[in-house]
Design an enzyme around this catalytic site. Structure first.
Site, mmCIF file in Angstrom:
data_model
loop_
_atom_site.group_PDB
_atom_site.id
_atom_site.type_symbol
_atom_site.label_atom_id
_atom_site.label_comp_id
_atom_site.label_asym_id
_atom_site.label_seq_id
_atom_site.Cartn_x
_atom_site.Cartn_y
_atom_site.Cartn_z
ATOM 1 N N LEU A 41 0.834 -1.206 0.000
ATOM 2 C CA LEU A 41 0.000 0.000 0.000
ATOM 3 C C LEU A 41 0.866 1.254 0.000
ATOM 4 O O LEU A 41 0.616 2.195 -0.766
ATOM 5 C CB LEU A 41 -0.936 0.008 1.212
ATOM 6 C CG LEU A 41 -1.785 1.271 1.390
ATOM 7 C CD1 LEU A 41 -2.728 1.473 0.211
ATOM 8 C CD2 LEU A 41 -2.572 1.213 2.700
ATOM 9 N N HIS A 270 -17.289 1.910 0.418
ATOM 10 C CA HIS A 270 -17.208 2.749 -0.784
ATOM 11 C C HIS A 270 -18.588 3.114 -1.328
ATOM 12 O O HIS A 270 -18.912 4.290 -1.522
ATOM 13 C CB HIS A 270 -16.423 2.036 -1.882
ATOM 14 C CG HIS A 270 -15.019 1.692 -1.517
ATOM 15 N ND1 HIS A 270 -14.278 2.428 -0.628
ATOM 16 C CD2 HIS A 270 -14.202 0.683 -1.935
ATOM 17 C CE1 HIS A 270 -13.075 1.900 -0.512
ATOM 18 N NE2 HIS A 270 -13.008 0.845 -1.290
ATOM 19 N N LYS A 353 -24.671 -2.755 -6.226
ATOM 20 C CA LYS A 353 -24.182 -3.920 -6.963
ATOM 21 C C LYS A 353 -22.666 -3.870 -7.037
ATOM 22 O O LYS A 353 -22.090 -2.866 -7.456
ATOM 23 C CB LYS A 353 -24.777 -3.935 -8.372
ATOM 24 C CG LYS A 353 -24.388 -5.136 -9.221
ATOM 25 C CD LYS A 353 -25.115 -5.100 -10.562
ATOM 26 C CE LYS A 353 -24.788 -6.305 -11.420
ATOM 27 N NZ LYS A 353 -25.512 -6.295 -12.712
ATOM 28 N N ARG A 361 -15.258 -3.736 -16.412
ATOM 29 C CA ARG A 361 -14.742 -2.988 -15.266
ATOM 30 C C ARG A 361 -15.311 -1.574 -15.317
ATOM 31 O O ARG A 361 -15.062 -0.831 -16.262
ATOM 32 C CB ARG A 361 -13.215 -2.923 -15.299
ATOM 33 C CG ARG A 361 -12.614 -2.017 -14.229
ATOM 34 C CD ARG A 361 -11.104 -1.916 -14.347
ATOM 35 N NE ARG A 361 -10.572 -0.938 -13.406
ATOM 36 C CZ ARG A 361 -10.339 0.337 -13.695
ATOM 37 N NH1 ARG A 361 -10.574 0.779 -14.936
ATOM 38 N NH2 ARG A 361 -9.869 1.174 -12.787
ATOM 39 N N LYS A 400 -29.393 10.447 -20.434
ATOM 40 C CA LYS A 400 -30.032 9.678 -21.502
ATOM 41 C C LYS A 400 -31.459 10.201 -21.681
ATOM 42 O O LYS A 400 -32.239 10.231 -20.732
ATOM 43 C CB LYS A 400 -30.034 8.190 -21.135
ATOM 44 C CG LYS A 400 -30.424 7.284 -22.270
ATOM 45 C CD LYS A 400 -29.947 5.854 -22.018
ATOM 46 C CE LYS A 400 -30.640 5.202 -20.864
ATOM 47 N NZ LYS A 400 -30.268 3.775 -20.728
#
Length: 511
Positions: A41, A270, A353, A361, A400
């Site tokens: 790290l 996250h 999800k 990815r 969209k």
């Protein structure tokens, strides 16, 4: 002798107490201590972030010195050699790399050793004395690139031996990495152990997602643009997806990953942080505490997660890793519905999800609006309006929408209004998340860090589900690597109200 005497004199005056950030000087000597300096790290994230801050002028060589601390017995030059390969290099910045590496000094010691931390404090104090020949404060920033199991002992050592001692003012701050526990009880235990030694304003719980460019843009988008304000509620929004997809598996980290799983690793921290920024009310101001207060309100308004609104998966071949137990019940994929019980979001599903070894990815936020009432153009079958924020890769956002198809006929087609950062901001280097967050720490800005009550509220949401998974009451469904994940996840999305636009693919504009 003079330097030694001065260090001892400085050590006789302690200044550990927290003062209001507005009154803390942000100039003078700065010591950045990377604990766990020989680990991955530190080499891959922490030191490169520090180098980029240095080359952009945020770390001044006449003020800053960087100390690496770890158990590995190596020299200063050994550490510099290990780091060099991870710093962005080219002929144009070879000099900067060499200059930066000379700011680094290494101290070896164990993480519960008084002798080691005494040596570290001596090295820091010598640096502070040399830099503070004129009036100025001394600032100490400890970055924990360490496993959480050693946080308590390291904090005790810092508190006992390495706090800022300058009689000229300054501060001591700690940056701790996730995971912050495995459930509510372990998280609270860790928080209490650290909280007994440091005040909350001295603790910076880092979640690197909060440093991403478009995550930091969320509050600006929501509260600085008039047309979003009346739309951002249950009257207009049908559902919101927050998605994290990786097209690779655990890749040698199977043993570590198996202890935590995809929910603890990605969703509980996250994605939940992103959800808070999407769902929170407008804060009173931009002050960190006002923003974090609103995030906590969102977390405290969440309903318990229902098992029927959860789909878990585990990719085939996951248990082939020799470090993963053959009977592992750890999910590498999860889709779940979270629900917020308040006036703005009652009835709107937040679909989380995340998965590994999937077919693509990406990380994105997808806000899907409700159908147009009285659809005179009969175009709803083409798809709903959506506002999509692409976090990675290739940062972008697009709306969209349905427009008239060019031609003589009155027919409709889906298109988009888009903003591709690569096209719009050519030549602008988007900072890495760790750069932003380390700079925020130096500046004393805790807006993008997780507060203790926020962390507790997050674990309260997920701990019951995680315990059911740990006890084998909820099983992951096998799925093939390179797929979308279990088919049951798509069924859950459909049941939650998400309408997929088949055949529509957003193509980012070319440069």
């Amino acid at each position: 002798m003079a330097a030694s005497w001065c260090i001892e004199k400085r050590g006789s005056i302690r200044n550990d107490s927290f003062r209001d950030n507005d009154n803390i000087p942000e100039t003078g000597c700065l010591s950045i201590i990377v604990l766990g300096a020989s680990g991955d790290l530190a080499k891959k994230k922490t030191f490169p972030a520090l180098f980029n801050l240095y080359r952009q002028g945020f770390l001044q060589s006449n003020e800053v010195h960087i100390f690496g601390y770890a158990r590995t017995k190596i020299s200063d030059d050994d550490l510099r050699s290990r780091i060099r390969g991870y710093l962005s290099q080219g002929k144009e910045n070879e000099g900067e790399v060499s200059e930066f590496l000379q700011l680094i000094k290494y101290v070896s010691g164990s993480y519960d050793s008084a002798e080691g931390f005494t040596s570290l404090d001596k090295a820091i104090s010598e640096h502070e004395f040399s830099k503070n020949s004129t009036e100025g404060s001394s600032r100490r920033l400890f970055y924990f690139a360490l496993p959480p199991s050693v946080y308590p002992s390291v904090c005790r050592m810092i508190k006992s031996y390495c706090m800022n001692k300058s009689d000229l003012g300054g501060w001591t701050r700690t940056v701790v990495e996730k995971p912050f526990g495995k459930d509510l009880a372990s998280s609270e235990q860790l928080s209490s152990q650290i909280g007994e030694l440091f005040d909350e304003p001295q603790i910076y719980r880092i979640d690197h997602y909060l440093g991403k460019e478009l995550v930091q843009n969320l509050l600006v988008l929501r509260f600085a643009n008039r047309f979003f304000l009346p739309l951002w509620n249950r009257d207009n929004i049908d559902n919101i997806q927050i998605v994290f997809r990786e097209d690779f598996g655990t890749e040698g980290r199977g043993g570590y990953f198996d202890e935590y799983g995809i929910i603890r690793d990605i969703i509980q921290n996250h994605l939940l942080q992103v959800l808070c920024l999407v769902a929170m009310e407008k804060p009173v101001s931009q002050k960190p505490e006002h923003i974090r207060d609103e995030k906590v309100k969102v977390l405290q308004s969440m309903l318990p997660i229902e098992d029927e609104e959860v789909v878990l998966g585990q990719y085939e071949g996951y248990k082939d890793d020799p470090t993963v137990p053959n009977n592992s019940n750890t999910p590498t994929f999860a889709t779940m519905v979270l629900r917020i019980h308040n006036e703005r979001w009652e009835g709107v599903p937040f679909i989380m999800k995340a998965g590994k070894a999937l077919n693509s990815r990406k990380a994105e936020i997808r806000v899907q609006f409700k159908d147009v009432p009285g659809d005179i153009f009969r175009c709803q079958k083409q798809g709903r309006n959506e506002f999509v924020i692409r976090l990675q890769p290739s940062e972008a956002m697009y709306m969209k929408l349905t427009v008239k198809k060019p031609g003589l006929e009155m027919s409709t087609v889906q298109s988009e209004l888009d903003l591709s950062y690569g096209q719009r901001y050519q030549g602008v280097v988007i900072p890495e998340a760790y750069e932003r967050l380390i700079l925020d720490t130096i500046r004393g800005d805790q807006q993008h860090f997780v507060r203790r009550d926020e962390l507790k509220a997050a674990w309260e949401i997920f701990t019951p589900l995680l315990h059911r998974i740990d006890n084998g009451e909820v099983k992951p469904i096998p799925y093939k690597p390179g797929s979308r994940g279990p088919a049951e996840a798509d069924e859950l999305l459909q049941n939650a109200g998400y309408v997929q636009t088949h055949g529509y693919i957003w193509i980012p504009p070319t440069l």
